[in-house]
Write an enzyme that holds these catalytic residues in place. Structure first.
Site, short mmCIF file in Angstrom:
data_model
loop_
_atom_site.label_atom_id
_atom_site.label_comp_id
_atom_site.label_asym_id
_atom_site.label_seq_id
_atom_site.Cartn_x
_atom_site.Cartn_y
_atom_site.Cartn_z
N ARG A 230 40.16 -105.72 68.07
CA ARG A 230 38.74 -106.05 67.89
C ARG A 230 38.41 -107.35 68.63
NH1 ARG A 230 38.79 -105.90 61.51
NH2 ARG A 230 40.74 -104.75 61.55
N GLU A 366 48.00 -108.51 48.87
CA GLU A 366 46.71 -107.95 48.46
C GLU A 366 46.88 -106.96 47.31
OE1 GLU A 366 46.34 -106.95 52.55
OE2 GLU A 366 44.45 -108.04 52.77
#
Ligand code: AMP
Length: 380
Positions: A230, A366
């Site tokens: 990205r 996470e």
């Protein structure tokens, strides 16, 4: 024994972890299904890989995971499933029980994160079908940042866009939540901390007293730092130029910015940091120069936002493992109170600069944030 399953469903992968349900959940199994939609493969940690039928979808992937868990942990009864959901929109600033109403609202946020949200919700629907009696909980990547002050929550567009949800949301919130918790317990004296989550996706977060006050990511997971594929921060004029002058469609631009840019696009070699560090191709060198330059620039911005810096934390695959990148980010940062001990840095030690500003390497987690939230909402 009752258990919590965490599910992190992406476009072509589904990561899972099984925890014993307790105040401090303990992981008992984890793994991943890769290449969903194609030649899918299930890889349970510590056990052999297994090929799944071609074209396996999210429901098929989850069902293969359940078969594996039933075989390895026959006594486990899953009564809570916690899901990673990228976007909670403007509404959700905390984990939510996935009622039909909440699920319908989350469907409406799919246009905010078209490459992630539909896959996350496919995982939710597959889990609802597989565990009709379990409590399903959503944990959002945006939630940790919802308390940002207005100046870090808005763009300078007409007000009506803000009201319609065009805002700076910020992502990687589950990772920052975990790091904030670790800081609270282990380094309570650090009040003003910049966290660099550097993985295939990358962003930074400014923490003031363990609360997020700024993020490099904005409306989408494209903004801020360059990433594996990205682009990171981009003048919106570039998008207009690509549309008007190069005749690119929204789909082509989406593909360019999400999948063909960043380290991969700049180097022309790979999105993988290890490959780029090993390469002597000048374009690989330029990609690493740009990556570290942007992190250093954002670090200065975060110090300004926080009114100084007590700590800098590196996490994510690159942050936790690349002494090279950490060293380059911190080089010449004496003015910020940073002075890296090179031996500690090479060893991926927990503390690599112990001056006025501590530099820490903290492996993020996470999944445990999802498991804890799920247990809490289940009232266990
Ligand atoms: P993540 O998305 O958090 O799994 O991070 C993936 C990124 O971490 C990839 O670019 C990997 O090349 C990078 N990475 C993992 N291990 C190392 C390492 N030992 N040195 C440099 N980069 C690494």
């Amino acid at each position: 024994m009752t258990h919590v399953l965490t599910v992190n469903a992406g476009s072509s992968s589904l990561k899972y972890a099984l925890y014993e349900k307790a105040d401090a959940p303990a992981v008992v199994a984890q793994g991943k299904v890769g290449r969903i939609g194609g030649a899918a493969v299930l890889t349970p940690e510590g056990a052999p890989q297994r090929s799944l039928p071609d074209g396996t979808d999210h429901a098929g992937a989850l069902s293969a995971v359940l078969d594996t868990l039933k075989a390895s942990h026959p006594g486990a009864r899953i009564d809570v499933v916690g899901h990673r959901v990228v976007h909670g929109g403007p509404d959700y600033a905390a984990p939510m029980v996935l009622t039909d109403e909440v699920l319908a609202r989350l469907d409406q946020f799919a246009p905010f994160a078209p490459l992630h949200q539909p896959h996350n919700l496919a995982g939710v629907r597959a889990a609802k079908a597989a565990f009709p009696d379990a409590l399903q909980v959503a944990c959002f990547d945006t939630a940790f940042h919802r308390g940002h002050p207005f100046v870090n929550d808005t763009f300078a567009l007409p007000r009506s866009y803000y009201d319609r949800g065009v805002r700076r949301y910020g992502f990687h919130g589950l990772s920052y939540d975990y790091i904030a918790g670790e800081l609270r317990h282990r380094y309570p004296e650090l009040k003003r901390v910049a966290v660099a989550h550097l993985g295939n996706g990358a962003s930074m977060c400014a923490l003031l007293d363990d609360t997020s006050v700024a993020s490099t990511m904005g409306f989408s997971a494209l903004d801020g730092l360059p990433m594996g594929t990205r682009c990171g921060q981009l003048d919106p004029g570039v998008v207009l130029y690509l549309m008007d002058q190069e005749g690119m469609s929204a789909e082509e631009i989406t593909d360019l910015l999400y999948k063909e840019s960043g380290l991969k696009g700049m180097s022309g070699i790979s999105n993988d940091m290890r490959e780029l560090e090993a390469s002597d191709d000048p374009h690989a060198t330029e990609a690493l120069d740009y990556f570290t330059f942007r992190i250093r620039r954002e670090l200065g911005a975060m110090a300004a936002v926080l009114g100084g810096l007590d700590g800098l934390v590196f996490c994510g695959g690159i942050g936790e493992n690349s002494a090279h990148i950490r060293g380059r980010v911190c080089d010449g940062m004496g003015w910020l109170g940073i002075s890296v001990d090179e031996a500690a840095n090479q060893a991926n030690a927990g503390v690599i600069s112990d001056g006025p500003t501590k530099v820490l390497v903290i492996p993020t987690n996470e999944e445990i944030v999802i498991a804890r939230a799920a247990v809490q909402l289940a009232g266990a």
